[in-house]
Write a protein that holds these residues in place. Sequence first.
Motif, PDB file in Angstrom:
ATOM      1  N   ALA A 217      16.571 -15.740  65.312  1.00  0.00           N
ATOM      2  CA  ALA A 217      17.651 -14.887  64.828  1.00  0.00           C
ATOM      3  C   ALA A 217      18.405 -15.628  63.730  1.00  0.00           C
ATOM      4  N   GLU A 218      19.176 -14.881  62.965  1.00  0.00           N
ATOM      5  CA  GLU A 218      19.960 -15.489  61.892  1.00  0.00           C
ATOM      6  C   GLU A 218      20.891 -16.552  62.468  1.00  0.00           C
ATOM      7  N   PRO A 219      20.829 -17.784  61.951  1.00  0.00           N
ATOM      8  CA  PRO A 219      21.642 -18.867  62.514  1.00  0.00           C
ATOM      9  C   PRO A 219      23.068 -18.871  61.970  1.00  0.00           C
ATOM     10  N   ILE A 220      23.903 -19.673  62.604  1.00  0.00           N
ATOM     11  CA  ILE A 220      25.291 -19.861  62.173  1.00  0.00           C
ATOM     12  C   ILE A 220      25.432 -21.249  61.558  1.00  0.00           C
ATOM     13  N   VAL A 221      26.070 -21.305  60.398  1.00  0.00           N
ATOM     14  CA  VAL A 221      26.301 -22.560  59.690  1.00  0.00           C
ATOM     15  C   VAL A 221      27.720 -23.044  59.998  1.00  0.00           C
ATOM     16  N   LYS A 222      27.872 -24.338  60.240  1.00  0.00           N
ATOM     17  CA  LYS A 222      29.185 -24.930  60.498  1.00  0.00           C
ATOM     18  C   LYS A 222      29.623 -25.687  59.249  1.00  0.00           C
TER      19      LYS A 222
ATOM     20  N   ASN B 263      32.687 -21.342  61.183  1.00  0.00           N
ATOM     21  CA  ASN B 263      31.388 -20.978  61.758  1.00  0.00           C
ATOM     22  C   ASN B 263      31.011 -19.608  61.211  1.00  0.00           C
ATOM     23  N   VAL B 264      29.987 -19.565  60.346  1.00  0.00           N
ATOM     24  CA  VAL B 264      29.704 -18.347  59.595  1.00  0.00           C
ATOM     25  C   VAL B 264      28.200 -18.097  59.593  1.00  0.00           C
ATOM     26  N   TYR B 265      27.814 -16.812  59.683  1.00  0.00           N
ATOM     27  CA  TYR B 265      26.390 -16.469  59.626  1.00  0.00           C
ATOM     28  C   TYR B 265      25.774 -16.960  58.313  1.00  0.00           C
ATOM     29  N   MET B 266      24.520 -17.392  58.369  1.00  0.00           N
ATOM     30  CA  MET B 266      23.823 -17.981  57.224  1.00  0.00           C
ATOM     31  C   MET B 266      23.897 -17.103  55.977  1.00  0.00           C
ATOM     32  N   GLU B 267      23.613 -15.802  56.113  1.00  0.00           N
ATOM     33  CA  GLU B 267      23.574 -14.940  54.930  1.00  0.00           C
ATOM     34  C   GLU B 267      24.962 -14.768  54.312  1.00  0.00           C
TER      35      GLU B 267
ATOM     36  N   TYR C 180      17.851 -25.454  52.257  1.00  0.00           N
ATOM     37  CA  TYR C 180      18.670 -26.671  52.340  1.00  0.00           C
ATOM     38  C   TYR C 180      19.626 -26.607  53.536  1.00  0.00           C
ATOM     39  N   ALA C 181      20.299 -25.468  53.698  1.00  0.00           N
ATOM     40  CA  ALA C 181      21.259 -25.319  54.801  1.00  0.00           C
ATOM     41  C   ALA C 181      20.557 -25.329  56.154  1.00  0.00           C
ATOM     42  N   LEU C 182      19.387 -24.692  56.251  1.00  0.00           N
ATOM     43  CA  LEU C 182      18.671 -24.639  57.526  1.00  0.00           C
ATOM     44  C   LEU C 182      18.179 -26.034  57.930  1.00  0.00           C
ATOM     45  N   GLN C 183      17.848 -26.870  56.941  1.00  0.00           N
ATOM     46  CA  GLN C 183      17.470 -28.257  57.235  1.00  0.00           C
ATOM     47  C   GLN C 183      18.603 -28.994  57.941  1.00  0.00           C
ATOM     48  N   ARG C 184      19.850 -28.573  57.677  1.00  0.00           N
ATOM     49  CA  ARG C 184      21.019 -29.282  58.188  1.00  0.00           C
ATOM     50  C   ARG C 184      21.792 -28.441  59.208  1.00  0.00           C
TER      51      ARG C 184
ATOM     52  N   TYR D   9      13.658 -15.387  59.673  1.00  0.00           N
ATOM     53  CA  TYR D   9      14.337 -14.459  60.579  1.00  0.00           C
ATOM     54  C   TYR D   9      14.575 -13.146  59.853  1.00  0.00           C
ATOM     55  N   ASN D  10      14.849 -12.091  60.622  1.00  0.00           N
ATOM     56  CA  ASN D  10      15.125 -10.775  60.059  1.00  0.00           C
ATOM     57  C   ASN D  10      16.523 -10.293  60.406  1.00  0.00           C
ATOM     58  N   GLU D  11      16.777 -10.136  61.691  1.00  0.00           N
ATOM     59  CA  GLU D  11      18.011  -9.482  62.115  1.00  0.00           C
ATOM     60  C   GLU D  11      19.058 -10.473  62.599  1.00  0.00           C
ATOM     61  N   ARG D  12      20.295 -10.044  62.502  1.00  0.00           N
ATOM     62  CA  ARG D  12      21.440 -10.826  62.977  1.00  0.00           C
ATOM     63  C   ARG D  12      21.680 -10.502  64.454  1.00  0.00           C
ATOM     64  N   PRO D  13      22.034 -11.496  65.261  1.00  0.00           N
ATOM     65  CA  PRO D  13      22.360 -11.195  66.663  1.00  0.00           C
ATOM     66  C   PRO D  13      23.518 -10.203  66.752  1.00  0.00           C
ATOM     67  N   ILE D  14      23.523  -9.396  67.792  1.00  0.00           N
ATOM     68  CA  ILE D  14      24.617  -8.435  67.993  1.00  0.00           C
ATOM     69  C   ILE D  14      25.912  -9.189  68.251  1.00  0.00           C
ATOM     70  N   PHE D  15      26.934  -8.859  67.496  1.00  0.00           N
ATOM     71  CA  PHE D  15      28.225  -9.523  67.624  1.00  0.00           C
ATOM     72  C   PHE D  15      28.908  -9.100  68.923  1.00  0.00           C
ATOM     73  N   THR D  16      29.393 -10.080  69.664  1.00  0.00           N
ATOM     74  CA  THR D  16      30.138  -9.810  70.896  1.00  0.00           C
ATOM     75  C   THR D  16      31.584 -10.221  70.695  1.00  0.00           C
ATOM     76  N   ALA D  17      32.476  -9.258  70.779  1.00  0.00           N
ATOM     77  CA  ALA D  17      33.892  -9.534  70.550  1.00  0.00           C
ATOM     78  C   ALA D  17      34.465 -10.360  71.694  1.00  0.00           C
TER      79      ALA D  17
END
Length: 734
Positions: free
Chosen positions: A27-32, A130-134, A164-168, A425-433
């Motif tokens: 799934a789409e990862p989160i970048v810190k 903490n933000v989604y990669m895209e 580059y970001a996914l490497q890190r 990856y294709n889709e973003r995980p469903i956001f849970t509030a």
Amino acid sequence: MKKSAASLLVIILLFSLLSPSASAEAAEPIVKVKLVNYLGNKSSITIKPTGDYIVQESNTRLLNGKSYTIKYENQDQLTLLDGTSTIITTDQLHVIPLVETNFLSINDRPYLGSFQFVSENSKYVRPINNVYMEDYLKGVVPYEMMDGWKREALKAQAVAARTYALQRISRIIDDSINYQVYAGYKWLPNSTAAVEETRGRVLKVTNYYGKLVLADGLFSASNGGKTESNANVWGSTALSYLPIKDDPFDAQANIKWQFTVQKKQLEPANKTWSQMNEADAAIAGKIKSWMASHGYAGKELKLLGIPVLGFHTPKSGGRISKGDITVEFITKDKVDVNGAYVPQKLVYTDVPASQIRAMVGIDKMWSYLISNITETKDSITVSGLGNGHGVGLSQWGAQKRAEAGQNYSEILGFYYDGASLIQEYNERPIFTAPTLSPVESVTSGEQPGKEQTESLIEDTTPPIISSVSINVDNVKNKANLSFTINEASKLTLYIKDNQNKKDYVLENDPLNAGNVTKEIDLSSYVAGKYYFGIITVDESNNRSSALPSFEIIRTSASTTKTPTPATVKPVPAKDKTAPKISAAKVSVDNVKYKGSLTFKTNEAAYLTITLKDSRGKTIKTLKNYSYTKAGNIKQDFDLASLANGKYTVAISATDKSKNRSSSSSSFTVIKKAKTKTGKVTATRLNMRASASTRAKVVFTLKKYQNVTILSTSGSWYKVKYSTKTGYVSKAYIK
């Protein structure tokens, strides 16, 4: 961007254990991202949510549009304030949006995602985003590459930056050139489209064991016409996909740099400390700053001269690796028995070129690809090519290749030799509030001490999509989509192809609970596999989604059968014509420092207007994706902050069907120099024939007399008083 050989090896070994099929399911990862670049070091910051947020540590809601303060306190504690009222004091804060699309402004810069606030160096408040990669990439690409550049160049940059970001991804990076420049939720249209059109795609290579592993998406502004090996720059094991080779397209960009240092910087005789100013103030300042962190902390320094500056020992890529420098200087605290400053000297021979570059400043020495060094009896001039380390993608080279008609995969194929484009990856995980406890903490608008009469129970359950069915009629070119929803929601529906291109059919369409049926026209789609993207959002902004697939088959019946006139339904033709921009012209008033752009558009469109310098760098955005009616357009702008020179106004127009066109118009700023005056502060001030205390006195000025300043020469002004012209010390002119 910096690189660690050890961390690279760990990451390569990690990815060598993953099969291609496993990574494809990710799934789409989160970048810190640690926010440093734009924020700086602050002991107190202001945050302002757009949409509500939850503070995890205090069970508190931060309200839409309201400003709050986070301050550093003693003992590494942070205090969150609503006005002057303390909400919580703790060692860290986690701030989470209630809706995925909410954003938080930190000192007026907006960011998507969630946040962790920590203390840093027992002094500062440091946010970690903490933000989604895209979403991260949309805040990176236009600040690493100019948004007005060719789309294919921007797409190549997007893939490199994602790789580059996914490497890190396992570490916390920052938002500066130490990694990638990230400006938050300040997106620009062309680069946003480039990110969306390459969504989830990264570069991979085959490792020693025959496994596909993630490449390293290294890039720099310009390689000067020759790419460099990672081994030459960082001393790590050479990577086969980052070889040394000529780059004729980057060479076309002709990125050159040059700087000159005077061998003699100042003559201290007969001058006070404040009167002594180095000939090359900028370079001298960099060297003194470097010395302050290398043994001269707290010392007041003046440079007497830089008699030696040289570079040598090129590596296989042609970039130099060693250098020599001698710095002659004085310190304020070291004088002889007569009170004269004692000359001192630093001599560095055969040291790493990176040390000398750090001393003179990377803003002067853009790269290690030196083309020429010229030395006279008075000065040393160093010239070079390119900007940056030269490993991987060249941004200027990518632009020149895109201008020549290369697509982004061809561009990447040159700079990352043998690498493959892989859909990670294709889709973003469903956001849970996040949820609040039944009774919220006291926030703005509540009266402390009064009993809360109502408990807040947060709806955190997303709508349930079930019984999804798709029936495709390949003769009538229609699809019937049906599903069941368990609560009232808003529906967004899109069709996605195998290239990840999305075509939105509905956006935020109201739905009642129960069975839903939608008929969709497929006449504009070619044969192939597609997906229906179904997104439902309830009244509490809980979101759910589904991605069922279907197939379009084109047969002779579906392409040749003609319905009878009574059954034909008109199908709107898809708009494929870009807006037309005409008569673009810039008029300039060099007296009032005002400019005015005029042009025409033939249809309503989203307009972006940017001001660029002679090198194509965007220096100001005049209009940012603003929906504007067709007709005559006028855009005024200010020239006061612009230096003399040639500039371009770039216009981009995008209609509702995403068709885009662009135009530009150039203009020249020629400002008349303003007369500069000063007042004499000394009782008597000698005006001399040249900039020297030994020069002939041509006139004597008196205190409070006004003079016209004609020019500057080191610590001297050339001035005019009545009919007399001569040189005076800057120290006595206010």
